[in-house]
Design a protein around this motif. Structure first.
Motif, PDB file in Angstrom:
ATOM      1  N   THR A   1      11.743  13.293  52.421  1.00  0.00           N
ATOM      2  CA  THR A   1      10.636  12.651  51.646  1.00  0.00           C
ATOM      3  C   THR A   1      10.956  10.989  51.385  1.00  0.00           C
ATOM      4  O   THR A   1      12.258  10.715  51.242  1.00  0.00           O
ATOM      5  CB  THR A   1      10.246  13.180  50.266  1.00  0.00           C
ATOM      6  OG1 THR A   1      11.227  13.137  49.389  1.00  0.00           O
ATOM      7  CG2 THR A   1       9.607  14.635  50.639  1.00  0.00           C
TER       8      THR A   1
ATOM      9  N   ALA B   1       0.434  16.014  54.641  1.00  0.00           N
ATOM     10  CA  ALA B   1       1.955  15.735  54.372  1.00  0.00           C
ATOM     11  C   ALA B   1       2.441  16.846  53.532  1.00  0.00           C
ATOM     12  O   ALA B   1       1.650  17.595  52.777  1.00  0.00           O
ATOM     13  CB  ALA B   1       1.832  14.343  53.600  1.00  0.00           C
TER      14      ALA B   1
ATOM     15  N   GLN C   1       2.748  24.071  55.526  1.00  0.00           N
ATOM     16  CA  GLN C   1       2.249  23.602  56.821  1.00  0.00           C
ATOM     17  C   GLN C   1       2.303  24.335  57.969  1.00  0.00           C
ATOM     18  O   GLN C   1       1.122  24.517  58.667  1.00  0.00           O
ATOM     19  CB  GLN C   1       2.824  22.059  56.937  1.00  0.00           C
ATOM     20  CG  GLN C   1       3.099  21.257  55.834  1.00  0.00           C
ATOM     21  CD  GLN C   1       4.333  21.108  54.910  1.00  0.00           C
ATOM     22  OE1 GLN C   1       4.574  22.287  54.540  1.00  0.00           O
ATOM     23  NE2 GLN C   1       5.001  20.072  54.933  1.00  0.00           N
TER      24      GLN C   1
ATOM     25  N   SER D   1       2.493  16.043  60.094  1.00  0.00           N
ATOM     26  CA  SER D   1       3.702  15.186  60.522  1.00  0.00           C
ATOM     27  C   SER D   1       4.653  15.235  59.309  1.00  0.00           C
ATOM     28  O   SER D   1       4.325  14.982  57.995  1.00  0.00           O
ATOM     29  CB  SER D   1       3.092  13.815  60.766  1.00  0.00           C
ATOM     30  OG  SER D   1       4.253  13.200  61.165  1.00  0.00           O
TER      31      SER D   1
ATOM     32  N   ASP E   1       6.574  12.635  59.080  1.00  0.00           N
ATOM     33  CA  ASP E   1       6.953  11.262  59.305  1.00  0.00           C
ATOM     34  C   ASP E   1       5.650  10.609  58.537  1.00  0.00           C
ATOM     35  O   ASP E   1       4.782  10.464  58.709  1.00  0.00           O
ATOM     36  CB  ASP E   1       6.802  10.692  60.500  1.00  0.00           C
ATOM     37  CG  ASP E   1       7.392   9.291  60.658  1.00  0.00           C
ATOM     38  OD1 ASP E   1       7.230   8.462  59.604  1.00  0.00           O
ATOM     39  OD2 ASP E   1       7.523   8.754  61.713  1.00  0.00           O
ATOM     40  N   LEU E   2       6.112  10.304  57.271  1.00  0.00           N
ATOM     41  CA  LEU E   2       4.983   9.494  56.237  1.00  0.00           C
ATOM     42  C   LEU E   2       4.278   8.378  56.887  1.00  0.00           C
ATOM     43  O   LEU E   2       3.210   7.816  56.697  1.00  0.00           O
ATOM     44  CB  LEU E   2       5.258   9.211  55.023  1.00  0.00           C
ATOM     45  CG  LEU E   2       5.185  10.279  54.012  1.00  0.00           C
ATOM     46  CD1 LEU E   2       5.249   9.661  52.337  1.00  0.00           C
ATOM     47  CD2 LEU E   2       3.644  10.944  54.034  1.00  0.00           C
TER      48      LEU E   2
ATOM     49  N   ILE F   1       1.898   9.134  59.213  1.00  0.00           N
ATOM     50  CA  ILE F   1       0.502   9.637  58.581  1.00  0.00           C
ATOM     51  C   ILE F   1      -0.103   8.395  58.144  1.00  0.00           C
ATOM     52  O   ILE F   1      -1.655   8.217  58.501  1.00  0.00           O
ATOM     53  CB  ILE F   1       1.057  10.440  57.302  1.00  0.00           C
ATOM     54  CG1 ILE F   1       1.386  11.926  58.066  1.00  0.00           C
ATOM     55  CG2 ILE F   1      -0.318  10.805  56.550  1.00  0.00           C
ATOM     56  CD1 ILE F   1       1.742  12.816  57.134  1.00  0.00           C
TER      57      ILE F   1
ATOM     58  N   ILE G   1      -5.454  11.738  53.734  1.00  0.00           N
ATOM     59  CA  ILE G   1      -4.301  12.478  53.750  1.00  0.00           C
ATOM     60  C   ILE G   1      -4.271  13.608  53.015  1.00  0.00           C
ATOM     61  O   ILE G   1      -4.631  13.502  51.445  1.00  0.00           O
ATOM     62  CB  ILE G   1      -3.054  11.420  52.978  1.00  0.00           C
ATOM     63  CG1 ILE G   1      -2.829  10.402  54.201  1.00  0.00           C
ATOM     64  CG2 ILE G   1      -1.831  12.418  53.297  1.00  0.00           C
ATOM     65  CD1 ILE G   1      -1.890   9.292  53.724  1.00  0.00           C
TER      66      ILE G   1
ATOM     67  N   VAL H   1      -2.173  16.511  51.101  1.00  0.00           N
ATOM     68  CA  VAL H   1      -0.919  16.945  50.518  1.00  0.00           C
ATOM     69  C   VAL H   1      -0.757  18.284  50.007  1.00  0.00           C
ATOM     70  O   VAL H   1      -1.488  18.933  49.415  1.00  0.00           O
ATOM     71  CB  VAL H   1      -0.467  15.856  49.392  1.00  0.00           C
ATOM     72  CG1 VAL H   1       1.172  16.227  49.199  1.00  0.00           C
ATOM     73  CG2 VAL H   1      -0.689  14.633  49.727  1.00  0.00           C
TER      74      VAL H   1
ATOM     75  N   PRO I   1       2.692   5.293  49.964  1.00  0.00           N
ATOM     76  CA  PRO I   1       3.711   6.278  50.118  1.00  0.00           C
ATOM     77  C   PRO I   1       4.423   6.853  48.843  1.00  0.00           C
ATOM     78  O   PRO I   1       4.761   8.155  48.908  1.00  0.00           O
ATOM     79  CB  PRO I   1       4.740   5.643  51.118  1.00  0.00           C
ATOM     80  CG  PRO I   1       3.904   4.624  51.739  1.00  0.00           C
ATOM     81  CD  PRO I   1       2.889   4.082  50.506  1.00  0.00           C
TER      82      PRO I   1
ATOM     83  N   VAL J   1       2.102   9.352  47.597  1.00  0.00           N
ATOM     84  CA  VAL J   1       1.919  10.813  48.594  1.00  0.00           C
ATOM     85  C   VAL J   1       3.349  11.555  48.255  1.00  0.00           C
ATOM     86  O   VAL J   1       3.453  12.732  48.026  1.00  0.00           O
ATOM     87  CB  VAL J   1       1.767  10.421  49.895  1.00  0.00           C
ATOM     88  CG1 VAL J   1       1.746  11.721  50.908  1.00  0.00           C
ATOM     89  CG2 VAL J   1       0.250   9.973  49.814  1.00  0.00           C
TER      90      VAL J   1
ATOM     91  N   MET K   1       4.371  15.317  46.904  1.00  0.00           N
ATOM     92  CA  MET K   1       4.994  16.115  47.895  1.00  0.00           C
ATOM     93  C   MET K   1       6.187  16.780  47.271  1.00  0.00           C
ATOM     94  O   MET K   1       6.419  18.142  47.478  1.00  0.00           O
ATOM     95  CB  MET K   1       5.561  15.548  49.214  1.00  0.00           C
ATOM     96  CG  MET K   1       4.363  14.906  49.837  1.00  0.00           C
ATOM     97  SD  MET K   1       5.092  13.777  51.288  1.00  0.00           S
ATOM     98  CE  MET K   1       6.302  14.645  52.191  1.00  0.00           C
TER      99      MET K   1
END
Length: 512
Positions: A177, A294, A301, A465, A467-468, A471, A478, A480, A497, A500, A504
């Motif tokens: 992250t 995310a 996920q 993904s 990869d933030l 996203i 988004i 989470v 970011p 988020v 996460m």
């Protein structure tokens, strides 16, 4: 660092994979003691092959390696580790049931006078290494209970315990992250300052620029240049990598979403032993909308993708596409409604041993009657070949012919085939699971353009993904996931970011 002595020289390295793939074409590069040196390039550029040659995983056809002023030839990784060169691969390989210290000493355990493992001494030695390198780890924690970032530290410490001086890291930030990356970088900088040499393979150019002392760019098996990180930019690196300018800003244009295409109601998944993987999820994805998912790996996920595709059956809840309840549909029935790009193209997306055209027509041959002849008894191979040729042209796939073995294509071109195949299904709902994982900036830009194109066509996209940046670049909203729960449903313009990333890691926004 500028005046540090050269530690490793790789001179005129050539590697040919049979029958005629030139992976490394007369590459000469040097690495200095006490530097962080990044190697970047497109998929198939040769950067991983170069590091495998250094580590003894792959043997060069010609060339030489000079290490500490002496020629060396490592026939396998054990010899490289014994000489002080270690490699941490992107796929973490640890024994989950073992503790941190047990994993680190595995294979080189200290023994007592009876020849048995001296557990107390082993733990003590590991604790000393943890303290020496300032890694925040509990030596007694079981690996299965610690974060992905902590497992990565265990992999690095496993090599430091064996006194390696050179660490090769292959995409180490891919599963981290935003909050975890600075900690890794701080630890790598401490290792560098202590005299270690870090060789860093990454596709994330911003990270490369932040971390590196020098950067080597490769393209099509050749070294393009080695430059100081302070003397280049992300745009210049990308231009050297792909031979043209690459756009890094979002090209997502504002557009009002339409009606709900995917609707998930009270979706839960409990495993046989009672562990909750998904907990009462409720969300929708609308036409002309990209919704990014995310979450730290392992927070639901994978299970969400599996339940949407019918690979796992939910414990409760319902799934609708265009008001059709598909909750109890099998996988083939769902394929009439869902275009699906899986995260593992080699295991779920295609057959690597099959010719390209067979992978290109998967699912189409069942849903489109033009692929069959003689009342469905035979495959219309002429139409299948033409379909594949059109796909190759329309999705810019680099391949010698539709009959080429799929495994001979680069990772980026394999992904283009799978993305092209799925988008040509014309399903209203498109499920993307890590659509650009492991791809270079050029291939990523192409896949992003295709995703934005289908958004503009009014199709609904759910994209998982790790990869933030990806996203935020593509998504309208988004979601989470944290421990199987939906803890965020955020319009991209109303978040960042850091927020988020906090959701996460903690399931809530951390106070400043």
């Amino acid at each position: 660092m500028t005046n540090n002595p050269t530690l490793i020289e790789m001179r005129h390295i050539v590697k040919v994979y049979p029958p005629s793939v030139l992976a490394l074409d007369d590459v000469t590069v040097d690495f200095r003691r006490g530097e962080i040196h990044s190697i970047v390039g497109e998929n198939g550029a040769g950067k991983s092959t170069l590091m495998k040659v250094l580590y003894g995983l792959t043997q060069a056809n010609s060339g030489e390696i000079i290490y500490k002023g002496e020629p060396v030839h490592f026939r396998e990784p054990g010899e490289a580790i014994a000489a002080g060169i270690g490699m941490v691969h992107q796929e973490i390989v640890l024994i989950p049931e073992y503790t941190v210290w047990e994993n680190i000493v595995l294979g080189v355990e200290p023994v007592n006078w009876l020849g048995k493992i001296d557990r107390q001494r082993a733990r003590q030695l590991v604790k000393q290494k943890i303290d020496e390198f300032q890694f925040n780890l509990d030596p007694d924690a079981r690996v299965e209970s610690i974060s992905v970032a902590a497992r990565q530290k265990v992999e690095i410490l496993t090599l430091l315990y064996r006194n390696v001086e050179v660490l090769i890291l292959d995409e180490p930030t891919a599963v981290l992250t935003p909050q975890e990356i600075p900690q890794l970088f701080a630890e790598l900088n401490r290792l560098r300052d202590g005299g270690h040499t870090i060789l860093f393979i990454s596709h994330r150019l911003e990270e490369v620029l932040e971390l590196s002392d020098r950067i080597t760019v490769m393209r099509k098996g050749k070294k393009v240049d080695t430059v100081p990180a302070s003397a280049t930019t992300r745009q210049e690196l990308a231009r050297m990598m792909v031979g043209r300018d690459v756009i890094f800003t979002t090209r997502r244009k504002p557009q009002p979403p339409g009606e709900a295409v995917l609707r998930v109601e009270n979706l839960s998944l409990r495993e046989d032993h009672g562990r909750v993987r998904l907990n009462n999820l409720n969300f929708e994805v609308r036409a002309g909308e990209i919704v990014g998912v995310a979450g730290v790996e392992g927070n639901g996920q994978f299970e969400l993708v599996n339940t949407l595709m019918g690979i796992q059956k939910p414990t409760s809840g319902r799934i609708f596409i265009r008001n059709v309840d598909i909750t109890h549909f099998d996988i083939l029935q769902r394929r009439q409604y869902i275009s699906f790009v899986p995260q593992d193209r080699g295991k779920m997306g295609a057959s690597l041993v099959a010719p390209l055209w067979e992978d290109a027509i998967m699912t189409h041959h069942r849903l489109n009657p033009r692929f069959s002849q003689w009342n469905g008894l035979l495959l219309n191979t002429r139409f299948a070949q033409q379909f594949t040729r059109d796909l190759i042209e329309n999705f810019s796939v680099v391949a010698p012919s539709p009959r080429a073995p799929f495994r001979t294509l680069s990772g980026g071109n394999q992904q283009k085939v799978i993305v092209g195949r799925e988008l040509l299904l014309q399903s209203d709902f498109v499920l993307l699971d890590q659509p650009t994982r492991g791809l270079d900036v050029g291939s990523m830009e192409y896949i992003h353009d295709q995703i934005l194109r289908i958004r503009a066509e009014g199709r609904a996209v759910l994209m998982i993904s790790a990869d933030l940046e990806e996203i935020f670049l593509l998504s309208d909203r988004i979601l989470v996931l944290y421990r199987g729960q939906l803890v965020g449903n955020l319009p991209v313009e109303q978040t960042n970011p850091q927020e988020v990333g906090s959701l996460m890691l903690e399931g809530q926004v951390q106070s400043s």
